[in-house]
Design a protein around this motif. Structure first.
Motif, PDB file in Angstrom:
ATOM      1  N   GLN A  89       0.835  -1.200   0.000  1.00 49.06           N
ATOM      2  CA  GLN A  89       0.000   0.000   0.000  1.00 49.06           C
ATOM      3  C   GLN A  89       0.873   1.255   0.000  1.00 49.06           C
ATOM      4  O   GLN A  89       0.600   2.203  -0.735  1.00 49.06           O
ATOM      5  N   LEU A  90       1.931   1.249   0.801  1.00 51.60           N
ATOM      6  CA  LEU A  90       2.837   2.393   0.830  1.00 51.60           C
ATOM      7  C   LEU A  90       3.479   2.600  -0.540  1.00 51.60           C
ATOM      8  O   LEU A  90       3.523   3.727  -1.056  1.00 51.60           O
ATOM      9  N   CYS A  91       3.949   1.519  -1.157  1.00 49.58           N
ATOM     10  CA  CYS A  91       4.553   1.622  -2.495  1.00 49.58           C
ATOM     11  C   CYS A  91       3.534   2.127  -3.503  1.00 49.58           C
ATOM     12  O   CYS A  91       3.849   2.974  -4.350  1.00 49.58           O
ATOM     13  N   PHE A  92       2.308   1.614  -3.417  1.00 52.44           N
ATOM     14  CA  PHE A  92       1.248   2.052  -4.336  1.00 52.44           C
ATOM     15  C   PHE A  92       1.025   3.546  -4.198  1.00 52.44           C
ATOM     16  O   PHE A  92       0.958   4.272  -5.182  1.00 52.44           O
ATOM     17  N   PRO A  99       6.220  12.594  -9.395  1.00 59.30           N
ATOM     18  CA  PRO A  99       7.596  12.132  -9.148  1.00 59.30           C
ATOM     19  C   PRO A  99       8.365  12.941  -8.108  1.00 59.30           C
ATOM     20  O   PRO A  99       9.064  12.367  -7.273  1.00 59.30           O
ATOM     21  N   LYS A 100       8.244  14.247  -8.127  1.00 56.31           N
ATOM     22  CA  LYS A 100       8.986  15.080  -7.176  1.00 56.31           C
ATOM     23  C   LYS A 100       8.554  14.783  -5.737  1.00 56.31           C
ATOM     24  O   LYS A 100       9.389  14.600  -4.852  1.00 56.31           O
ATOM     25  N   THR A 101       7.255  14.720  -5.510  1.00 52.44           N
ATOM     26  CA  THR A 101       6.738  14.414  -4.172  1.00 52.44           C
ATOM     27  C   THR A 101       7.141  13.010  -3.744  1.00 52.44           C
ATOM     28  O   THR A 101       7.543  12.790  -2.592  1.00 52.44           O
ATOM     29  N   ALA A 102       7.050  12.045  -4.664  1.00 49.96           N
ATOM     30  CA  ALA A 102       7.424  10.665  -4.347  1.00 49.96           C
ATOM     31  C   ALA A 102       8.889  10.575  -3.932  1.00 49.96           C
ATOM     32  O   ALA A 102       9.224   9.884  -2.960  1.00 49.96           O
ATOM     33  N   ILE A 103       9.756  11.291  -4.628  1.00 53.13           N
ATOM     34  CA  ILE A 103      11.183  11.278  -4.291  1.00 53.13           C
ATOM     35  C   ILE A 103      11.418  11.930  -2.934  1.00 53.13           C
ATOM     36  O   ILE A 103      12.183  11.416  -2.109  1.00 53.13           O
ATOM     37  N   GLU A 104      10.760  13.044  -2.669  1.00 49.53           N
ATOM     38  CA  GLU A 104      10.908  13.720  -1.371  1.00 49.53           C
ATOM     39  C   GLU A 104      10.444  12.812  -0.232  1.00 49.53           C
ATOM     40  O   GLU A 104      11.120  12.708   0.804  1.00 49.53           O
ATOM     41  N   LEU A 105       9.304  12.157  -0.402  1.00 50.36           N
ATOM     42  CA  LEU A 105       8.803  11.254   0.630  1.00 50.36           C
ATOM     43  C   LEU A 105       9.727  10.061   0.815  1.00 50.36           C
ATOM     44  O   LEU A 105      10.019   9.646   1.943  1.00 50.36           O
ATOM     45  N   THR A 106      10.201   9.500  -0.281  1.00 57.46           N
ATOM     46  CA  THR A 106      11.118   8.362  -0.208  1.00 57.46           C
ATOM     47  C   THR A 106      12.391   8.748   0.520  1.00 57.46           C
ATOM     48  O   THR A 106      12.873   8.007   1.387  1.00 57.46           O
ATOM     49  N   ASP A 107      12.951   9.895   0.183  1.00 58.86           N
ATOM     50  CA  ASP A 107      14.154  10.373   0.880  1.00 58.86           C
ATOM     51  C   ASP A 107      13.901  10.523   2.373  1.00 58.86           C
ATOM     52  O   ASP A 107      14.746  10.152   3.202  1.00 58.86           O
TER      53      ASP A 107
END
Length: 117
Positions: A89-92, A99-107
């Motif tokens: 669910q987190l990956c989904f 993409p920018k938000t996903a990268i910031e959250l992943t970091d």
């Protein structure tokens, strides 16, 4: 049982496994909630390849996965399956972000994980 009869069941199982509501799936796929609901609850559906592609893309799976039996279909999830479901669910959700938000959250998650044992 025909392939079409399995699509709704498989779609529901995958959707629930990912923690996605019918409303969210409708929003992501551009299909109506009524269509998603009807597809999940009836075995006699005439569904186009275009709609299947939209559903699969929204769920981030292949069309083939909609046609295959899923391991978590009609089973009570174990604790391990539930934990993996949360990870899925987190990956989904991360993949659903821009993409920018996903990268910031992943970091941010990676920095948090660096300090946990």
């Amino acid at each position: 049982m025909t392939v079409i009869a399995d699509i709704g069941d498989n779609m529901r199982a995958i959707r629930k496994h990912l923690g996605v509501t019918q409303e969210r799936l409708a929003e992501l796929s551009g299909l109506s909630v009524n269509f998603i609901s009807r597809l999940e609850r009836t075995s006699d559906q005439n569904v186009s390849l275009k709609s299947l592609k939209r559903i699969a893309a929204a769920l981030q799976i292949s069309i083939t996965q909609l046609l295959e039996n899923t391991d978590f279909n009609n089973n009570e999830p174990s604790e391990v399956q539930t934990n993996f479901s949360k990870i899925d669910q987190l990956c989904f959700e991360l993949k659903s972000k821009d993409p920018k938000t996903a990268i910031e959250l992943t970091d941010s998650f990676l920095r948090i994980l660096k300090y946990t044992k």
